[in-house]
Design a protein around this motif. Structure first.
Motif, mmCIF file in Angstrom:
data_model
loop_
_atom_site.group_PDB
_atom_site.id
_atom_site.type_symbol
_atom_site.label_atom_id
_atom_site.label_comp_id
_atom_site.label_asym_id
_atom_site.label_seq_id
_atom_site.Cartn_x
_atom_site.Cartn_y
_atom_site.Cartn_z
ATOM 1 N N THR A 183 0.834 -1.200 0.000
ATOM 2 C CA THR A 183 0.000 0.000 0.000
ATOM 3 C C THR A 183 0.869 1.251 0.000
ATOM 4 N N LYS A 184 1.920 1.227 0.791
ATOM 5 C CA LYS A 184 2.842 2.376 0.865
ATOM 6 C C LYS A 184 3.494 2.622 -0.499
ATOM 7 N N MET A 185 3.885 1.561 -1.179
ATOM 8 C CA MET A 185 4.485 1.698 -2.517
ATOM 9 C C MET A 185 3.479 2.278 -3.509
ATOM 10 N N LEU A 186 2.268 1.756 -3.462
ATOM 11 C CA LEU A 186 1.257 2.163 -4.435
ATOM 12 C C LEU A 186 0.790 3.606 -4.250
ATOM 13 N N LYS A 187 0.791 4.083 -2.996
ATOM 14 C CA LYS A 187 0.326 5.446 -2.725
ATOM 15 C C LYS A 187 1.196 6.507 -3.387
ATOM 16 N N GLN A 188 2.353 6.145 -3.827
ATOM 17 C CA GLN A 188 3.254 7.097 -4.474
ATOM 18 C C GLN A 188 2.815 7.409 -5.915
ATOM 19 N N PHE A 189 1.936 6.594 -6.486
ATOM 20 C CA PHE A 189 1.521 6.766 -7.879
ATOM 21 C C PHE A 189 0.097 7.342 -7.955
ATOM 22 N N PRO A 190 -0.097 8.370 -8.821
ATOM 23 C CA PRO A 190 -1.450 8.915 -8.981
ATOM 24 C C PRO A 190 -2.397 7.907 -9.636
ATOM 25 N N GLU A 191 -1.860 6.990 -10.444
ATOM 26 C CA GLU A 191 -2.697 5.976 -11.089
ATOM 27 C C GLU A 191 -3.378 5.065 -10.059
ATOM 28 N N TYR A 192 -2.671 4.836 -8.948
ATOM 29 C CA TYR A 192 -3.209 3.999 -7.875
ATOM 30 C C TYR A 192 -4.485 4.622 -7.332
ATOM 31 N N HIS A 193 -4.461 5.932 -7.077
ATOM 32 C CA HIS A 193 -5.624 6.618 -6.505
ATOM 33 C C HIS A 193 -6.799 6.593 -7.491
ATOM 34 N N GLN A 194 -6.508 6.758 -8.773
ATOM 35 C CA GLN A 194 -7.567 6.710 -9.785
ATOM 36 C C GLN A 194 -8.179 5.303 -9.858
ATOM 37 N N GLU A 195 -7.308 4.305 -9.864
ATOM 38 C CA GLU A 195 -7.786 2.916 -9.923
ATOM 39 C C GLU A 195 -8.568 2.550 -8.667
ATOM 40 N N LYS A 196 -8.115 3.022 -7.527
ATOM 41 C CA LYS A 196 -8.800 2.744 -6.263
ATOM 42 C C LYS A 196 -10.200 3.370 -6.285
ATOM 43 N N GLU A 197 -10.305 4.589 -6.781
ATOM 44 C CA GLU A 197 -11.600 5.267 -6.885
ATOM 45 C C GLU A 197 -12.526 4.531 -7.865
ATOM 46 N N ARG A 198 -11.963 4.070 -8.975
ATOM 47 C CA ARG A 198 -12.754 3.327 -9.962
ATOM 48 C C ARG A 198 -13.299 2.036 -9.356
ATOM 49 N N ARG A 199 -12.452 1.304 -8.629
ATOM 50 C CA ARG A 199 -12.881 0.056 -7.989
ATOM 51 C C ARG A 199 -13.965 0.323 -6.938
ATOM 52 N N LYS A 200 -13.816 1.422 -6.221
ATOM 53 C CA LYS A 200 -14.781 1.768 -5.187
ATOM 54 C C LYS A 200 -16.162 1.989 -5.814
#
Length: 150
Positions: A32-49
């Protein structure tokens, strides 16, 4: 390819954080710490939500629909029973002797000699609207007849 890029690639392919952690051999919080560094992670997380919210909404609607259908079926049975009872009562404003006997059959005994159902006084006082006895054909109520031995 380093672990951060690999973690992001797997996440964007649809893997869960738990699965990525097993694949990379690190803990879930580290992924999670690694992924939080990428803006794509936040977009993908929002899409999944949003996707999960939509799935949950569809499931709730389907569940409500099934419950509604079950309720409608039960309600139809109650209405049918009500209509039958109303029809039985509507004949001259009172229940027929046959229906009264059917409702109180446990309080009647079969008299073989007279071929009648006779009210059993040991069951209590007979209500005025119940007949004292009712003629019954031999073949109608076999359970009250005593079998004859030959």
């Amino acid at each position: 390819m380093d672990k951060k890029a690999k973690a992001l690639e797997l996440y964007l392919e649809g893997f869960k954080v738990v699965e990525i952690a097993k694949e990379l051999g690190v803990s879930q919080p580290a992924v999670t710490k690694m992924l939080k560094q990428f803006p794509e992670y936040h977009q993908e997380k929002e899409r999944r939500k949003k996707e999960n919210q939509e799935k949950a909404r569809q499931w709730r609607n389907e569940y409500k629909k099934q419950k509604r259908e079950q309720y409608d079926e039960d309600y139809e049975l109650v209405l049918k029973s009500h209509r039958e009872d109303a029809a039985a009562l509507s004949r001259r404003g009172k229940l027929s002797d046959d229906i009264l006997i059917k409702l109180c059959i446990l309080n009647y005994d079969y008299n073989k000699e007279k071929e009648r159902l006779v009210f059993n006084e040991s069951a209590g006082k007979r209500p005025a609207d119940l007949p004292r006895s009712v003629y019954v054909h031999k073949n109608v109520l076999k359970q009250f007849r005593i079998p004859t031995r030959q």
